[in-house]
Design a protein around this motif. Structure first.
Motif, short mmCIF file in Angstrom:
data_model
loop_
_atom_site.label_atom_id
_atom_site.label_comp_id
_atom_site.label_asym_id
_atom_site.label_seq_id
_atom_site.Cartn_x
_atom_site.Cartn_y
_atom_site.Cartn_z
N ALA A 190 -7.05 -102.29 40.24
CA ALA A 190 -5.63 -101.64 40.24
C ALA A 190 -4.63 -101.70 38.58
O ALA A 190 -4.73 -101.30 38.73
CB ALA A 190 -5.24 -102.05 41.85
N LEU A 191 -5.04 -103.07 38.30
CA LEU A 191 -3.85 -103.24 37.34
C LEU A 191 -5.10 -103.06 35.84
O LEU A 191 -3.72 -102.49 35.30
CB LEU A 191 -4.04 -105.16 37.48
N VAL A 192 -6.03 -102.61 36.14
CA VAL A 192 -7.07 -102.03 34.80
C VAL A 192 -6.22 -101.26 34.39
O VAL A 192 -6.00 -100.36 33.54
CB VAL A 192 -8.34 -103.44 34.77
N LEU A 193 -6.67 -100.20 35.52
CA LEU A 193 -6.95 -98.88 35.87
C LEU A 193 -5.37 -98.98 35.30
O LEU A 193 -5.62 -97.57 34.60
CB LEU A 193 -7.44 -98.53 37.09
N MET A 194 -4.28 -98.67 36.35
CA MET A 194 -3.26 -99.26 35.51
C MET A 194 -2.90 -98.80 33.89
O MET A 194 -2.71 -97.90 33.48
CB MET A 194 -1.88 -99.28 36.41
N GLN A 195 -3.35 -100.03 33.85
CA GLN A 195 -3.05 -100.06 32.33
C GLN A 195 -4.05 -99.57 31.20
O GLN A 195 -3.08 -98.91 29.84
CB GLN A 195 -3.71 -101.66 31.83
N ASP A 196 -4.98 -99.52 31.30
CA ASP A 196 -5.92 -98.09 30.30
C ASP A 196 -5.52 -96.88 31.21
O ASP A 196 -6.08 -96.31 30.05
CB ASP A 196 -7.40 -98.34 30.77
N ARG A 197 -5.21 -96.21 31.82
CA ARG A 197 -5.49 -95.12 32.02
C ARG A 197 -3.66 -94.37 32.49
O ARG A 197 -3.68 -93.84 34.22
CB ARG A 197 -6.49 -94.42 33.18
#
Length: 287
Positions: A190-197
């Motif tokens: 979830a963290l990476v999805l937020m950061q990248d998108r």
């Protein structure tokens, strides 16, 4: 249960999140007459590069034992503990670079919070002295440029060294890697999805679905590991990225609004004012 490489793969989202926001680097020469002491713990991680000679580093913690750091070695203190440096008895002096860095600990808390106070990486057959010396030299050269591009290059190089040091620790501490992987995989995704998108129209439901969790479970785990609710974290990421772009570029506010997932410039401006206390235009003019 994941083992070996699978456990490390489970931590990939958090390793991706190890992003340094800012850093300072200074040179230190340690001799018998001029040892080095940093008493206070700092908020961000600390890094040491041994450029010449050898010294012994001792953390400012009860029972800490000195560790030899010699030319070509890299040490990371993930929790920013204070330490002292003294020359090794077989070397009259040592030259080191000491770096302080800031990063968003909440984005990588499941990984960083359980790391040991000192990670150590000496030259090896895999990453030899020439490679590490060359990397240190590139960090110095990038910072010496004195511009934003140079600082970004130095930060990315330091991130790479930090990730390699963390990975080496995980490869030799499978129990830790397995536990951290089980804890971090879903929230890390979830963290990476937020950061990248950031431009995506995220909702709690879509984040939970992408993470493979129920909404209630995502909220509970995210709050426990990151320290805030998922949507609050997303809003903060967007506002911090907006501040970076306003300082470093001249894109129109409507363009920034679209890149950050807002349907209108007005909605973006209101949220920015709510978070930072000033309107985006005022923030940009203030530099």
């Amino acid at each position: 249960m994941p083992t070996g490489t699978a456990a490390l793969d489970g931590l990939a989202p958090l390793l991706t999140g190890l992003r340094i926001d800012n850093m300072d680097l200074s040179g230190v020469r340690v001799t018998p007459l001029t040892p080095y002491l940093r008493e206070k713990t700092v908020e961000g991680p600390l890094f040491l590069f041994a450029r010449d000679g050898a010294a012994r580093i001792t953390l400012m913690q009860p029972g800490a034992q000195p560790v030899l750091i010699r030319r070509g070695s890299f040490a990371a203190l993930p929790h920013g503990h204070g330490f002292r440096l003294a020359p090794d008895k077989d070397h009259p002096a040592a030259a080191l670079l000491i770096g302080t860095a800031t990063l968003d600990r909440r984005a990588v808390a499941p990984l960083l919070d359980r790391l040991p106070p000192l990670l150590f990486m000496c030259p090896s057959r895999t990453l030899g002295m020439d490679w590490q010396d060359g990397t240190f030299a590139m960090v110095e050269a990038a910072l010496a440029q004195g511009d934003l591009a140079g600082r970004l290059v130095a930060q990315r190089l330091l991130e790479s060294l930090f990730i390699i040091a963390v990975r080496r620790f995980l490869e030799t501490n499978e129990t830790y890697a397995l536990g951290a992987s089980r804890t971090a995989t879903s929230v890390g995704r979830a963290l990476v999805l937020m950061q990248d998108r950031l431009a995506d129209d995220w909702t709690l439901a879509s984040l939970a679905d992408a993470s493979g969790l129920s909404q209630a479970t995502l909220i509970r785990r995210f709050q426990a590991l990151v320290g805030e609710a998922p949507m609050a974290h997303l809003m903060r990421l967007r506002m911090e990225r907006a501040a970076e772009w306003l300082k470093s570029g001249d894109d129109k506010l409507s363009v920034l609004a679209s890149r950050l997932g807002y349907q209108s410039e007005a909605a973006f401006a209101r949220r920015f004012k709510e978070f930072h206390g000033v309107w985006p235009g005022e923030f940009r003019r203030a530099g």
